[in-house]
Design an enzyme around this catalytic site. Structure first.
Site, PDB file in Angstrom:
ATOM      1  CG  HIS A 117       2.215  48.901  -3.467  1.00 17.40           C
ATOM      2  ND1 HIS A 117       3.460  49.169  -3.936  1.00 17.40           N
ATOM      3  CD2 HIS A 117       2.146  47.181  -3.731  1.00 17.40           C
ATOM      4  CE1 HIS A 117       4.221  48.174  -4.028  1.00 17.40           C
ATOM      5  NE2 HIS A 117       3.323  46.884  -3.884  1.00 17.40           N
ATOM      6  CG  ASP A 132       4.126  52.335   2.548  1.00 20.35           C
ATOM      7  OD1 ASP A 132       3.791  52.248   1.233  1.00 20.35           O
ATOM      8  OD2 ASP A 132       4.937  51.707   2.813  1.00 20.35           O
ATOM      9  CB  SER A 153      20.813  33.537  13.766  1.00 19.17           C
ATOM     10  OG  SER A 153      19.732  32.802  13.035  1.00 19.17           O
ATOM     11  N   GLY A 181      11.720  35.771   4.859  1.00 19.02           N
ATOM     12  CA  GLY A 181      11.546  36.460   3.484  1.00 19.02           C
ATOM     13  C   GLY A 181      10.071  36.030   2.751  1.00 19.02           C
ATOM     14  N   GLY A 216       7.623  37.901   3.382  1.00 14.78           N
ATOM     15  CA  GLY A 216       6.909  39.223   3.197  1.00 14.78           C
ATOM     16  C   GLY A 216       6.274  39.645   4.670  1.00 14.78           C
ATOM     17  CG  LEU A 217       4.824  36.910   6.568  1.00 16.16           C
ATOM     18  CD1 LEU A 217       4.550  35.600   7.395  1.00 16.16           C
ATOM     19  CD2 LEU A 217       3.353  37.573   6.837  1.00 16.16           C
ATOM     20  CB  SER A 222      14.213  42.269   7.685  1.00 17.13           C
ATOM     21  OG  SER A 222      13.257  42.960   7.053  1.00 17.13           O
ATOM     22  CD  GLU A 248      14.439  46.312   6.145  1.00  9.15           C
ATOM     23  OE1 GLU A 248      14.207  46.041   7.503  1.00  9.15           O
ATOM     24  OE2 GLU A 248      14.160  45.700   5.475  1.00  9.15           O
ATOM     25  CG  ASP A 269       8.052  46.208   7.099  1.00  9.45           C
ATOM     26  OD1 ASP A 269       6.836  46.557   6.722  1.00  9.45           O
ATOM     27  OD2 ASP A 269       8.936  45.827   6.356  1.00  9.45           O
TER      28      ASP A 269
HETATM   29  P1  ADP Z   1      11.089  39.588   5.157  1.00 13.63           P
HETATM   30  O1  ADP Z   1      11.469  40.724   6.080  1.00 13.63           O
HETATM   31  O2  ADP Z   1       9.868  39.992   4.417  1.00 13.63           O
HETATM   32  O3  ADP Z   1      11.138  38.481   6.218  1.00 13.63           O
HETATM   33  P2  ADP Z   1      13.654  40.482   4.018  1.00 13.63           P
HETATM   34  O4  ADP Z   1      14.380  39.972   2.711  1.00 13.63           O
HETATM   35  O5  ADP Z   1      13.186  41.682   4.183  1.00 13.63           O
HETATM   36  O6  ADP Z   1      12.094  39.475   4.293  1.00 13.63           O
HETATM   37  O7  ADP Z   1      14.441  39.714   5.343  1.00 13.63           O
HETATM   38  C1  ADP Z   1      15.012  38.608   5.411  1.00 13.63           C
HETATM   39  C2  ADP Z   1      16.384  38.507   6.152  1.00 13.63           C
HETATM   40  O8  ADP Z   1      16.650  38.960   7.314  1.00 13.63           O
HETATM   41  C3  ADP Z   1      17.152  37.195   5.879  1.00 13.63           C
HETATM   42  O9  ADP Z   1      17.481  36.925   4.572  1.00 13.63           O
HETATM   43  C4  ADP Z   1      18.264  37.335   6.908  1.00 13.63           C
HETATM   44  O10 ADP Z   1      19.354  38.091   6.202  1.00 13.63           O
HETATM   45  C5  ADP Z   1      17.587  38.012   7.906  1.00 13.63           C
HETATM   46  N1  ADP Z   1      16.838  37.138   8.934  1.00 13.63           N
HETATM   47  C6  ADP Z   1      15.526  37.083   9.344  1.00 13.63           C
HETATM   48  N2  ADP Z   1      15.511  36.231  10.038  1.00 13.63           N
HETATM   49  C7  ADP Z   1      16.521  35.649  10.557  1.00 13.63           C
HETATM   50  C8  ADP Z   1      17.099  34.483  11.466  1.00 13.63           C
HETATM   51  N3  ADP Z   1      16.092  33.922  12.226  1.00 13.63           N
HETATM   52  N4  ADP Z   1      18.268  34.384  11.397  1.00 13.63           N
HETATM   53  C9  ADP Z   1      19.231  34.919  10.837  1.00 13.63           C
HETATM   54  N5  ADP Z   1      18.852  35.961   9.821  1.00 13.63           N
HETATM   55  C10 ADP Z   1      17.508  36.509   9.438  1.00 13.63           C
HETATM   56 MG    MG Z   2      11.809  42.749   5.194  1.00 12.62          MG
END
Ligand code: ADP
Ligand code: MG
Length: 422
Positions: free
Chosen positions: A50, A52, A83, A143, A145-146, A149, A191, A203
């Protein structure tokens, strides 16, 4: 018995297997060989949370966990995506029908993270692009936090860069950092505007601009970077990542409120960004006078100023030499203080994170803290390599004692940036 219970490790697949998985999915789905397979890592931030958006430093590493994307260009403007998580169905879009959230052509599925990058390329004048077929296979936990996306976006960005012959990013072995900064902006636009997630570029910077075996000291004032050797395994250490799998719906709104608090405090202190207010005592004196909001703004500011100091100190410790002896204890203490500050002053932790951190510390971690935005997501612990399993079991037991579903675990080494040949 609980101690015998199998705990879930989400270790990274070997890059060759990741490439093969994406390629196979492509062939099975589209019936031809892809032109190539590109990949990009998720990230975990070691310290500097927090800060950045306050212009401070942070210190992410790229995970060995990557999103692999097999791609071929098409002769029209169609995009077809697959996917394993969406296997039953190929997502089909048209490059002329992608628009921001709330617009006629908004993209509300996971496809936004890939198609949004193509949209951003064209918006920035790289194009017009041809359509493409793409198969995604990722081992970045979603999802948690790693930054699964950002891994998607950055893999797409280096693929489009190569396939369009734009020559922006260079290669993994010879990266073109100035070009990668451009790709960071394109992915961030994807994003923010197409996927509709409010993130700041950290990120994508980690995924595109890091180096294997190094942590990325990122100065968020000007987005300049330094690569700090970070090879825990050679020091008999490991970074244990605890994916709590908790996600609290507060996260979005609270993130916005913390940003607003920071801006408000900076305004009162007469600085552009809190990074310029270096003295906690002086800032506290001024903020104590502002009435109803003063206690909250004092806490927020105290976190930001102290976290910036901790991050600088951590970078110094790493720069001085291997994490052993005194340096190891100092590094661990900085991580512990970071968590406590995020919990007590910035108020972005949650019970699941606090329990994971407390259990890891009790099991012998040198330091443990939440990482990422908070309200769920992941915690990290700096542990002896041969104790990672024991610490993970202790955390899992603390969760079981509370009747919570077990977290997932992984160990993180500093991985390579986005590109084709890893
Ligand atoms: P984080 O980036 O922390 O993992 P986010 O909510 O920012 O969480 O991003 C997660 C989203 O990214 C998922 O809900 C999906 O839409 C997309 N995503 C990530 N990995 C995949 C995957 N292997 N296949 C399809 N969508 C994915
Ligand atoms: Mg993300």
């Amino acid at each position: 018995m609980l101690s015998d219970k199998i705990i879930t490790w989400n270790e990274a697949v070997d890059p060759r297997a990741g490439i093969e998985n994406a390629r196979t999915l492509f062939v099975e789905t589209f019936g031809t060989e892809p032109t190539g397979v590109w990949s990009a890592p998720g990230r975990v931030n070691i310290i500097g949370e927090h800060v950045d958006y306050n212009g401070g430093p942070c210190l992410p590493i790229a995970l060995p966990h990557r999103a692999y994307i097999a791609v071929s260009m098409r002769n029209d403007r169609r995009i077809r995506l697959v996917s394993p998580q969406t296997r039953e169905q190929i997502d089909e879009l048209d490059l002329d029908q992608i628009g921001p959230r709330g617009s006629e052509y908004e993209v509300t599925t996971w496809a936004a993270y890939l198609a949004g990058v193509a949209w951003a390329f064209e918006r920035a004048g790289y194009g017009p692009l041809q359509g493409f077929d793409a198969a995604l296979w990722s081992c970045v936990p979603r999802g948690g936090g790693l930054s699964s996306s950002a891994a998607l976006e950055c893999a797409m960005a280096v693929a489009l860069d190569d396939l369009g012959d734009f020559g922006i990013a260079g290669t993994v072995q010879a990266p073109h950092d100035e070009g990668r900064k451009i790709l960071v902006d394109l992915c961030r636009r994807a994003e923010n505007e197409i996927a509709g997630a409010n993130t700041g570029g950290l990120d994508q910077t980690a995924s595109l601009r890091c180096r294997a075996g190094h942590a990325l000291a990122l100065d968020c004032r000007d987005m300049s970077v330094a690569h700090i050797p970070f090879d825990l395994a050679s020091e008999d250490l490991a970074l244990l990542v605890i994916d709590t799998r908790a996600a609290h719906s507060l996260a979005d709104g609270q993130y916005g409120q913390r940003r607003a608090d920071s801006e408000e405090a900076a305004r009162i202190l007469g600085v552009n960004l809190l990074v310029e207010a270096e003295d906690v005592e002086a800032a506290t004196r001024v903020l104590s006078e502002v009435g109803a909001d003063s206690q909250r703004l004092v806490q927020r500011t105290r976190h930001v100023i102290s976290e910036i100091a901790r991050t600088r100190a951590f970078i110094d410790v790493l720069t001085q030499g291997p994490l052993e002896g005194e340096r190891l204890y100092v590094a661990g203490a900085l991580m512990n203080d970071s968590h406590d500050s995020l919990r007590d002053d910035y108020e972005v932790s949650c019970e699941e994170l606090d329990v994971a951190v407390a259990a890891a510390r009790a099991a012998g971690a040198y330091g443990a803290r939440m990482t990422g935005g908070g309200f769920g997501g992941s915690a990290i612990a700096l542990v002896r390599l041969n104790e990672a399993e024991k610490v993970a079991r202790t955390v899992a037991r603390a969760y079981a004692d509370r009747g919570w579903e077990s977290p997932h675990f992984l160990t993180a080494i500093a991985g390579a940036p986005a590109g084709r040949d890893i």
